[in-house]
Motif scaffolding. Structure first.
Motif, mmCIF file in Angstrom:
data_model
loop_
_atom_site.group_PDB
_atom_site.id
_atom_site.type_symbol
_atom_site.label_atom_id
_atom_site.label_comp_id
_atom_site.label_asym_id
_atom_site.label_seq_id
_atom_site.Cartn_x
_atom_site.Cartn_y
_atom_site.Cartn_z
ATOM 1 N N ALA A 1 40.649 20.451 -46.915
ATOM 2 C CA ALA A 1 39.636 21.456 -47.183
ATOM 3 C C ALA A 1 40.119 22.517 -48.169
ATOM 4 O O ALA A 1 39.330 23.037 -48.948
ATOM 5 N N THR A 2 41.396 22.850 -48.152
ATOM 6 C CA THR A 2 41.874 23.952 -48.990
ATOM 7 C C THR A 2 42.158 23.546 -50.429
ATOM 8 O O THR A 2 42.072 24.383 -51.322
ATOM 9 N N VAL A 3 42.494 22.290 -50.660
ATOM 10 C CA VAL A 3 42.878 21.867 -52.008
ATOM 11 C C VAL A 3 41.695 21.730 -52.965
ATOM 12 O O VAL A 3 41.778 22.163 -54.108
ATOM 13 N N PRO A 4 40.564 21.150 -52.559
ATOM 14 C CA PRO A 4 39.447 21.029 -53.514
ATOM 15 C C PRO A 4 38.917 22.387 -53.976
ATOM 16 O O PRO A 4 39.274 23.427 -53.427
ATOM 17 N N ILE A 5 38.055 22.361 -54.949
ATOM 18 C CA ILE A 5 37.572 23.583 -55.591
ATOM 19 C C ILE A 5 36.837 24.504 -54.627
ATOM 20 O O ILE A 5 36.770 25.707 -54.850
ATOM 21 N N LEU A 6 36.334 23.972 -53.523
ATOM 22 C CA LEU A 6 35.720 24.825 -52.503
ATOM 23 C C LEU A 6 36.738 25.825 -51.959
ATOM 24 O O LEU A 6 36.401 26.965 -51.645
ATOM 25 N N GLY B 1 38.675 15.770 -47.489
ATOM 26 C CA GLY B 1 38.846 15.896 -48.941
ATOM 27 C C GLY B 1 38.081 14.818 -49.687
ATOM 28 O O GLY B 1 37.454 15.076 -50.716
ATOM 29 N N GLY B 2 38.101 13.599 -49.149
ATOM 30 C CA GLY B 2 37.353 12.498 -49.759
ATOM 31 C C GLY B 2 35.860 12.729 -49.720
ATOM 32 O O GLY B 2 35.142 12.437 -50.683
ATOM 33 N N LEU B 3 35.358 13.265 -48.609
ATOM 34 C CA LEU B 3 33.923 13.542 -48.510
ATOM 35 C C LEU B 3 33.487 14.625 -49.494
ATOM 36 O O LEU B 3 32.389 14.557 -50.057
ATOM 37 N N ILE B 4 34.349 15.610 -49.707
ATOM 38 C CA ILE B 4 34.038 16.644 -50.706
ATOM 39 C C ILE B 4 33.959 16.007 -52.093
ATOM 40 O O ILE B 4 33.045 16.292 -52.875
#
Length: 118
Positions: A59-64, A10-13
């Protein structure tokens, strides 16, 4: 260990988004669209599921993740309804999350006081 990988991914995103803001002339709206479309593309190639298995909520929480939800909704609706599913699937798939965010925003507005931004 799951929490660590969720935090790292999540941080990398988020770092990728910040770098796009800092190093390019892209507007935040264009970066948002880029991330949603990236989620759809990663979902189409089967990469997204592997990332979610590895990173979970990171991975699921960010806008991706929103792009992935739209893609999965369209895929399911097309399988069930045919051509009409192209137009209805994405809305149906994300309606719960959008509704929840609106309700939580309304509740938060009851406990906060708006201030002038000037």
């Amino acid at each position: 260990m799951n929490y660590l990988w969720a935090f790292v991914v999540g941080g990398l995103i988020c770092v990728a988004g910040q770098l796009l803001i800092d190093l390019t002339k892209l507007t935040p709206a264009r970066i948002l669209v880029l991330f949603v479309v990236s989620g759809v593309v990663l979902s189409a190639f089967g990469v997204w599921e592997k990332l979610v298995d590895f990173a979970g909520a990171g991975a699921t929480v960010p806008i991706l993740g929103f792009g992935h939800i739209l893609a999965q909704g369209v895929e399911k609706a097309v399988a069930q309804s045919g051509f009409v599913g192209i137009f209805t699937g994405g809305i149906t798939a994300c309606s719960g999350g959008v509704t929840a965010s609106l309700i939580f925003a309304l509740i938060a507005s009851f406990f906060s006081k708006s201030k002038s931004q000037s």
